[in-house]
Motif scaffolding. Structure first.
Motif, PDB file in Angstrom:
ATOM      1  N   ILE A  73       0.847  -1.203   0.000  1.00  0.00           N
ATOM      2  CA  ILE A  73       0.000   0.000   0.000  1.00  0.00           C
ATOM      3  C   ILE A  73       0.877   1.246   0.000  1.00  0.00           C
ATOM      4  CG2 ILE A  73      -1.652   1.354   1.350  1.00  0.00           C
ATOM      5  CD1 ILE A  73      -2.593  -1.421   2.461  1.00  0.00           C
ATOM      6  N   ILE A  74       1.825   1.252   0.909  1.00  0.00           N
ATOM      7  CA  ILE A  74       2.657   2.437   1.101  1.00  0.00           C
ATOM      8  C   ILE A  74       3.525   2.709  -0.135  1.00  0.00           C
ATOM      9  CG2 ILE A  74       4.815   1.591   2.169  1.00  0.00           C
ATOM     10  CD1 ILE A  74       2.414   4.021   3.768  1.00  0.00           C
TER      11      ILE A  74
ATOM     12  N   LEU B  39     -11.944   9.700  12.141  1.00  0.00           N
ATOM     13  CA  LEU B  39     -11.206  10.966  12.088  1.00  0.00           C
ATOM     14  C   LEU B  39      -9.969  10.865  11.201  1.00  0.00           C
ATOM     15  CD1 LEU B  39     -11.366  12.354  15.735  1.00  0.00           C
ATOM     16  CD2 LEU B  39     -13.027  12.501  13.890  1.00  0.00           C
ATOM     17  N   PHE B  40      -9.328   9.700  11.203  1.00  0.00           N
ATOM     18  CA  PHE B  40      -8.091   9.542  10.438  1.00  0.00           C
ATOM     19  C   PHE B  40      -8.019   8.153   9.809  1.00  0.00           C
ATOM     20  CE2 PHE B  40      -7.193  12.388  13.983  1.00  0.00           C
ATOM     21  CZ  PHE B  40      -6.618  13.481  13.343  1.00  0.00           C
ATOM     22  N   GLN B  41      -7.387   8.092   8.650  1.00  0.00           N
ATOM     23  CA  GLN B  41      -6.957   6.812   8.073  1.00  0.00           C
ATOM     24  C   GLN B  41      -5.454   6.928   7.895  1.00  0.00           C
ATOM     25  OE1 GLN B  41      -8.906   6.359   4.287  1.00  0.00           O
ATOM     26  NE2 GLN B  41     -10.950   6.398   5.167  1.00  0.00           N
ATOM     27  N   THR B  42      -4.724   5.924   8.361  1.00  0.00           N
ATOM     28  CA  THR B  42      -3.273   5.961   8.211  1.00  0.00           C
ATOM     29  C   THR B  42      -2.802   4.656   7.576  1.00  0.00           C
ATOM     30  OG1 THR B  42      -3.140   7.281  10.227  1.00  0.00           O
ATOM     31  CG2 THR B  42      -1.088   6.323   9.442  1.00  0.00           C
ATOM     32  N   SER B  43      -1.873   4.760   6.643  1.00  0.00           N
ATOM     33  CA  SER B  43      -1.251   3.559   6.081  1.00  0.00           C
ATOM     34  C   SER B  43       0.222   3.579   6.428  1.00  0.00           C
ATOM     35  CB  SER B  43      -1.389   3.529   4.564  1.00  0.00           C
ATOM     36  OG  SER B  43      -2.736   3.587   4.212  1.00  0.00           O
ATOM     37  N   VAL B  44       0.745   2.389   6.734  1.00  0.00           N
ATOM     38  CA  VAL B  44       2.143   2.277   7.122  1.00  0.00           C
ATOM     39  C   VAL B  44       2.659   0.937   6.590  1.00  0.00           C
ATOM     40  CG1 VAL B  44       1.464   1.322   9.394  1.00  0.00           C
ATOM     41  CG2 VAL B  44       3.697   2.416   9.144  1.00  0.00           C
TER      42      VAL B  44
ATOM     43  N   LEU C 291       7.797   1.776  12.831  1.00  0.00           N
ATOM     44  CA  LEU C 291       6.832   2.733  12.281  1.00  0.00           C
ATOM     45  C   LEU C 291       5.409   2.375  12.698  1.00  0.00           C
ATOM     46  CD1 LEU C 291       8.206   3.415   8.676  1.00  0.00           C
ATOM     47  CD2 LEU C 291       8.594   4.700  10.772  1.00  0.00           C
TER      48      LEU C 291
ATOM     49  N   SER D 111       4.918   3.550  16.271  1.00  0.00           N
ATOM     50  CA  SER D 111       4.718   5.000  16.402  1.00  0.00           C
ATOM     51  C   SER D 111       3.330   5.372  15.905  1.00  0.00           C
ATOM     52  CB  SER D 111       5.821   5.762  15.666  1.00  0.00           C
ATOM     53  OG  SER D 111       5.568   5.801  14.283  1.00  0.00           O
ATOM     54  N   THR D 112       2.842   4.646  14.904  1.00  0.00           N
ATOM     55  CA  THR D 112       1.488   4.906  14.395  1.00  0.00           C
ATOM     56  C   THR D 112       0.436   4.576  15.457  1.00  0.00           C
ATOM     57  OG1 THR D 112       2.267   4.380  12.177  1.00  0.00           O
ATOM     58  CG2 THR D 112      -0.105   4.343  12.510  1.00  0.00           C
TER      59      THR D 112
ATOM     60  N   ILE E 283       0.408   7.340  18.174  1.00  0.00           N
ATOM     61  CA  ILE E 283      -0.329   8.547  17.755  1.00  0.00           C
ATOM     62  C   ILE E 283      -1.835   8.275  17.763  1.00  0.00           C
ATOM     63  CG2 ILE E 283      -0.795  10.018  15.759  1.00  0.00           C
ATOM     64  CD1 ILE E 283       2.276   9.718  15.134  1.00  0.00           C
TER      65      ILE E 283
ATOM     66  N   ARG F  81      -5.273   9.986  19.949  1.00  0.00           N
ATOM     67  CA  ARG F  81      -6.250  10.880  19.330  1.00  0.00           C
ATOM     68  C   ARG F  81      -7.629  10.270  19.069  1.00  0.00           C
ATOM     69  NH1 ARG F  81      -3.093  11.940  13.508  1.00  0.00           N
ATOM     70  NH2 ARG F  81      -3.324   9.853  12.682  1.00  0.00           N
TER      71      ARG F  81
END
Lengths: 415, 415
Positions: free
Chosen positions: A13-14, A38-43, A49, A52-53, A56, A60
Motif C-alpha cells: 500500500i505504502i 477521524l483519520f486513516q493511516t497507512s504504514v 513505524l 509509532s502509528t 499517535i 487521538r
C-alpha cells in the motif's frame, strides 16, 4: 463519544502498488453505524513505524481498527507489535486451533507449524473468525481504548468487521444517542439541483444532515439523522427521504449499495421484459455491467460489440447507406443499432450506443466525447445525444450509465 | 535522505464514500523516483484535525504531499491551514490570475470572485499549473521541510505532481545515491515459481532488491537497484531483468503500466491479425478490456455476449446437440463458440468463453468457478479448463485475464 482511526498495514500500500480499498470499506461501515472516522493511516510492514502509528492513534481516538499483517510470513508483524505495544502476551486461541486442524485435515502442506502463528491472540482479546478463511482477527479492550485487528484479505476482513460491529453495537447501545444514515442515488439531474432539493430537509436543530457526492454522473445524497432513540431517528430519516424523493422524483434510482444496473435488473424482473444491447464506443462495458448482477441471465439475451462498420451492417442490419450518409457516429445509426439488436435477439428492449471515446478519432463536427444512445421498445425509439468530457474510460463509463438510466426510465414508462 | 508522507484531505474519503486512489498514485510515483513513502494519512475537511496531521507529519518526514481542499467552497481549507500552520501569508500568484482570466474570457459565471481564491499561494512558494484545469498547486521549502499541495481532482493532481517531481529531481540530483525501479508483470506461473526466479537476482550487497505482488492472477515483480550513479543503477537493473526474463520466459508479458490487453494489442498490431470474441460467463468484460486500448478498433472486429443457449446456437452456430449432450458449460461448446465467432466475423483469431460465474448456477459436476476457454487460429483451437475461486466479479476477471494470456501465447506461437 467514540471516534475511530483506521490503520492499514502493508508495504504494497505504502509503495503505491495497490489501492487501499480496505480503508474505504471500513470507513463506510463505521460511518454507517454512526462512528465518525477521524483519520486513516497507512504504514509499511515495519515494526517501529507501526508502533509509532499506534502511539499517535491511541492519543487521538478511542477505537483503532487495523487491517493487514496477520498472515504467517516474516512481514506479518501486527500481532507481535500489538502485543509489545500494549504489553499483553500472545496466547493460542482454542477455536482457531480447531478450525485450523479441520482446514488441514483434507489438505497437504509442509507449513502446518507456520500456520499455528495465526492462532495467537493477545490474552483477554475476543477472537474473530470467518468461514471465508483461516485468519484469526481479534478485538481488545485496553485502558478505555478498543483495538481491533483484522486480516488484509477483503474476503476475510469484511465478515470479521461485520462480526465486530455487531459486538460493538451490543456494547454501546445504551451509551449514546442513535445515528441513522441512508444513501440515495440519483442520475440525470445536476449536483446543483440535487443540492437545492436537499437543503429543505436539513433541520435547524441539526438532527438531520445531508451531503451530496458525484461519481460517474451519479449524484449520491448521504442523509444522517440523530435522536435519543433509534425509532425516532429512523422516523426523521424517513421524513427527510420522502421530502427529497418528492422533489427529485424519478431521478432517484436506488439506495445503499444499489447501482443503476441493479435498478434496471429489478425493473426487468418486475415487468417481465428482456433486453439486448449493441455497443460500439462502450466496447462491451454495458454488457459487462449488466452481467455483474447475478440472476440477469433470465432477462439479458444478447450483447454485441460492433466496432467496425462491417459488423454494424452484417450483424445488426444497419443500412450501409445510413453509415455513408450520416457517419457511424450519428443518431440514425444509433437508432438502427437499437432496432437491429432488438429484432435479432427477439428482445423487448434494444439498446444502441455509438460515439467517439477518444483520445483519437475526432473528425470535424464530431468531437471526442460525442455519443448517441438509443433505446427501442414497443416500436418506439428514445434517443439522446450526449457530449461527455474526460478520459477514454470516463467517456465509456458516462455513456454506459446514461444508457442504463434511459432503459430504467423507459421501463418506468416516464421517457 | 528524503522520506515522504502523503496526506489526502476530504470528508468523502474519511467517510468511505470514495476510494483514495490519489494516495496510491502519488505513492507509486514517489517510490518509482526512489523516495520512500513512510506514511499515508487521510483526514476530513476539518481545520484543527488537518493542523494536527501536519504537525505529526512534519515531525516524522521531510517531504509532505497533500491533495484536496484547494477548491473554492467553504470546505476547501488547505491553503489557509498551511498558511496558518507555517505562519506564511497567502499572496496572489500572477500566472494563476492570468490563466483564470483567460479561462473566464469565454465563459459566463457569477462566481468569478470566488475563483480568485484559487490564485492564492503562500509567499515564496513555487506555483504549479496545468492546462487540465484551473486549480493552482504549490510547493514551499520551510525549515528543511518540503510541503507540496496538490488539488484533489486526479486530472489536475497528476500533471502537477509530475511537474513537482521534475523540480525535485533537479534539486536533489547531487545529494544522494541513485535508485532505479522497474515492474515486470507475469501471468500463468505461480507466485512461488516467480519468487524462486527472483531470488537469484537479489545481490548480497543489497544493491538489487525485488518483491512480488499478485492481483487478478497477474504476478508483478518490482525490482529496484541503487548505485552512486544512475547509469550504474540502470546497468544493475538491466542485468537483474535479463536474469529474471531468462528464467520466466514467455510468462513475462509486460512492464510498467502495461496490461495483458495492451500486450495483446501490441502483438495484434505487430502480426497484423484481427480478433473477435464470444463471451458467456464473462458477459462482455473481455471486449470491454480490449476496447479500453485506444487504437484497438483496427484489430478488434466484433464481440458477442451469448448468455442464452438460443443466442449460442443462432448467433454463433453452436450445434444444438452439442449443448444438449455436454451442457452449455463444456469444452466442446467453448470450442464451437471460438470457431463460430472467428468465422462469423472473418477474424484471424476467435475466442470463446463459457463457465459458471456464480454465486448460483452450479450443477452436479459443474461447480461455481468452472470455466472453459478456447482460442481458435489457423484451423487449430487451443483450450483450457479452469477452476477459479472468489466472487462473481473475481471469476469474471480471472477468466478474462486467462483468455487474454492464451491469445498472447497463441500470437507468440508458443501455445
Amino acid at each position: 463519544m467514540t471516534t475511530a482511526e483506521i490503520i492499514t498495514i502493508g508495504t504494497e500500500i505504502i509503495a503505491g502498488q495497490i489501492v487501499d480499498s480496505n480503508a474505504q470499506h471500513i470507513a463506510k461501515k463505521l460511518t454507517e453505524k454512526g462512528i465518525p472516522v477521524l483519520f486513516q493511516t497507512s504504514v509499511g510492514d515495519d515494526k517501529e513505524l507501526l508502533k509509532s502509528t499506534l502511539r499517535i492513534a491511541s492519543d487521538r481516538v478511542n477505537l483503532i481498527i487495523t487491517t493487514g499483517g496477520l498472515g504467517i510470513t516474516a512481514n506479518d508483524i501486527t500481532r507481535e507489535v500489538i502485543s509489545a505495544f500494549f504489553n499483553i502476551p500472545l496466547i493460542p486461541d482454542e477455536e482457531s486451533r480447531i478450525r485450523l486442524q479441520k482446514y488441514f485435515s483434507n489438505r497437504h502442506t509442509n507449513r502446518k507449524d507456520e500456520y499455528r502463528r495465526q492462532c495467537l491472540i493477545p490474552e483477554g482479546a475476543i477472537a474473530l473468525h470467518t468461514d471465508n478463511g483461516i485468519a484469526t482477527g481479534f478485538a481488545i479492550h485496553h485502558k478505555k481504548k478498543e483495538i481491533v485487528c483484522l486480516p488484509g484479505s477483503p474476503r476475510e476482513m469484511q465478515p470479521l468487521l461485520h462480526k465486530y460491529l455487531k459486538i460493538y453495537a451490543r456494547q454501546h447501545k445504551a451509551e449514546k444517542g442513535c445515528l441513522v444514515t441512508r444513501n440515495l442515488h440519483t442520475f440525470g439531474v445536476s449536483e446543483r439541483l440535487v443540492e437545492d432539493a436537499v437543503k429543505g430537509c436539513r433541520t435547524n436543530s441539526g438532527q438531520t444532515k445531508a451531503i451530496t457526492l458525484v461519481r460517474g454522473g451519479v449524484v449520491t445524497i448521504n442523509i444522517h439523522t440523530t435522536a435519543e432513540k433509534e425509532n425516532k431517528a429512523v422516523r426523521l430519516l424517513d421524513k427527510a427521504e420522502r421530502a427529497i424523493r418528492r422533489k427529485l422524483g424519478y431521478a432517484v434510482f436506488g439506495e445503499g449499495d444499489e447501482t443503476l444496473e441493479y435498478a434496471v435488473f429489478v425493473l426487468l424482473n418486475k415487468k417481465h421484459k428482456t433486453i439486448a444491447v449493441a455497443e460500439s464506443c462502450t466496447g462491451g462495458s454495458l454488457s459487462d455491467k449488466l452481467t455483474d448482477i447475478s440472476g440477469i441471465s433470465k432477462f439479458f439475451l444478447e450483447g454485441v460489440v460492433v466496432y467496425s462498420n462491417n459488423a454494424k451492417v452484417n450483424v445488426l442490419g444497419v443500412p450501409e447507406k445510413l453509415i455513408l450518409r450520416h457517419g457511424a457516429v450519428s443518431l440514425p445509426v444509433a437508432k438502427a443499432m437499437a432496432k437491429g439488436i432488438k429484432k435479432k435477439a427477439s428482445a423487448d428492449i434494444g439498446v444502441g450506443i455509438t460515439g467517439i471515446a477518444g483520445p483519437t478519432g475526432a473528425t470535424p463536427g464530431k468531437p471526442v466525447g460525442l455519443v448517441y444512445i438509443a433505446v427501442a421498445k414497443n416500436g418506439l425509439v428514445r434517443i439522446r445525444k450526449c457530449r461527455f468530457a474526460g478520459s477514454r474510460i470516463d467517456i465509456k463509463n458516462y455513456s454506459v450509465n446514461t444508457a442504463l438510466n434511459m432503459v430504467r426510465l423507459v421501463l418506468l414508462d416516464v421517457m
